[in-house]
Scaffold this active site. Structure first.
Site, PDB file in Angstrom:
ATOM      1  N   SER A   1      45.618  87.816  52.668  1.00 33.40           N
ATOM      2  CA  SER A   1      45.688  86.624  53.492  1.00 33.40           C
ATOM      3  C   SER A   1      44.384  85.866  53.302  1.00 33.40           C
ATOM      4  O   SER A   1      43.890  85.748  52.179  1.00 33.40           O
ATOM      5  CB  SER A   1      45.941  87.008  54.957  1.00 33.40           C
TER       6      SER A   1
ATOM      7  N   TYR B   1      48.173  75.257  53.484  1.00 35.08           N
ATOM      8  CA  TYR B   1      47.661  76.585  53.115  1.00 35.08           C
ATOM      9  C   TYR B   1      47.586  77.475  54.350  1.00 35.08           C
ATOM     10  O   TYR B   1      47.940  78.659  54.284  1.00 35.08           O
ATOM     11  CB  TYR B   1      46.292  76.431  52.454  1.00 35.08           C
TER      12      TYR B   1
ATOM     13  N   LYS C   1      49.535  81.141  54.830  1.00 34.88           N
ATOM     14  CA  LYS C   1      48.841  82.382  55.164  1.00 34.88           C
ATOM     15  C   LYS C   1      49.210  82.873  56.566  1.00 34.88           C
ATOM     16  O   LYS C   1      49.227  84.091  56.810  1.00 34.88           O
ATOM     17  CB  LYS C   1      47.322  82.193  55.032  1.00 34.88           C
TER      18      LYS C   1
END
Length: 274
Positions: A132, A146, A150
């Site tokens: 992650s 993004y 994650k």
């Protein structure tokens, strides 16, 4: 001795982890979308490192890589879902042609590779390491897509940890802060539609000023990952680096403030008792 299957070994943490694992005596199945990019990585280690092509978004390719790993080494103990890349840009700036492929790699690719590996891991136990980021702990302007990818990795990993515990399979969520890899160089794309309205929150400046100057030593991060995989008491969440810890601590404090501020109002929502 452990046997590792690692995705995204052409650069960054994936490449370094593959090298470090085999150098300490383990066996590694190193994969990359273009296998030619890892030929130099594999060459010095003879039969202890196997290079395989793997586009993680292709379920058939994931199954083929797992089958080849079993054929060559009899199986594997550790799956590392490392393949991924980032997209910087405000939510309004991003286009489907930019963010959908990122989700395909970072989220759906992780799912396909994990599903392909689970029948092997369920037989003997093992460890799944999902890469992650500090971006998976807290959102920030200019990195929302993004962040979302994650955040999905975090949720999938937490669910897997519960589902797989009865089989003796552990899940580790690695949440690095900024480390001096080439992530900000080759592994980041910038939304093409740069709007002046979002100039103040753009991550483009962050990329330009921080690429190659990150404070984190990637080899030290790899040492932490190896130690966590070997440990019996490694936590589910593993922020790596002082920046990642600061992100986590700020998020916890902010979340607590939000919960406490309206607690009495928001919990008074059940049906009235007769």
């Amino acid at each position: 001795m452990k046997t590792w299957l690692i995705t995204g070994c052409s650069s960054g943490f994936g490449q370094r982890l593959a090298r470090a694992a085999v150098q300490r005596g383990d066996q590694v199945i190193a994969t990359a979308r273009n296998v030619k990019t890892i030929e130099e990585l594999v060459a010095p280690f003879g039969g202890r490192m196997l290079a395989l092509p793997l586009d993680v978004t292709d379920a058939a390719a994931a199954k083929a890589a797992v089958e080849k790993a079993v054929e060559t080494f009899g199986g594997f103990d550790v799956l590392v879902n490392n393949a991924g890349y980032g997209l910087f840009g405000a939510i309004e700036e991003g286009t489907a042609e930019e963010y959908r492929p990122m989700f395909e790699v970072n989220v759906f690719g992780l799912i396909e590779t994990t599903k392909a590996a689970l029948p092997i891991l369920r037989r003997s136990g093992g460890t799944i390491v999902n890469m992650s980021s500090g971006a998976g702990i807290a959102g920030s302007g200019g990195a929302g897509y993004y962040n979302a990818a994650k955040f999905a990795v975090e949720g999938i990993s937490e669910a897997l940890a519960g589902e797989l515990k009865p089989f003796g399979i552990r899940v580790l969520i690695i949440e690095p802060g900024p480390f001096r890899t080439d992530f900000l160089g080759r592994s980041i794309t910038i939304a093409a539609n740069e709007m002046p309205e979002y100039a103040a929150s753009s991550r483009k400046h962050y990329r330009e000023t921080n690429n190659g100057h990150q404070a984190g030593d990637p080899d030290k991060a790899i040492a932490v990952i190896l130690r966590a995989v070997d440990a019996d008491d490694a936590p589910l969440h593993l922020p790596v680096g002082p920046a990642a810890h600061s992100i986590a601590e700020r998020k916890l404090a902010s979340f607590r403030r939000d919960i406490d501020a309206w607690r009495d109002i928001t919990i008074a929502t059940d049906f009235d008792q007769p």
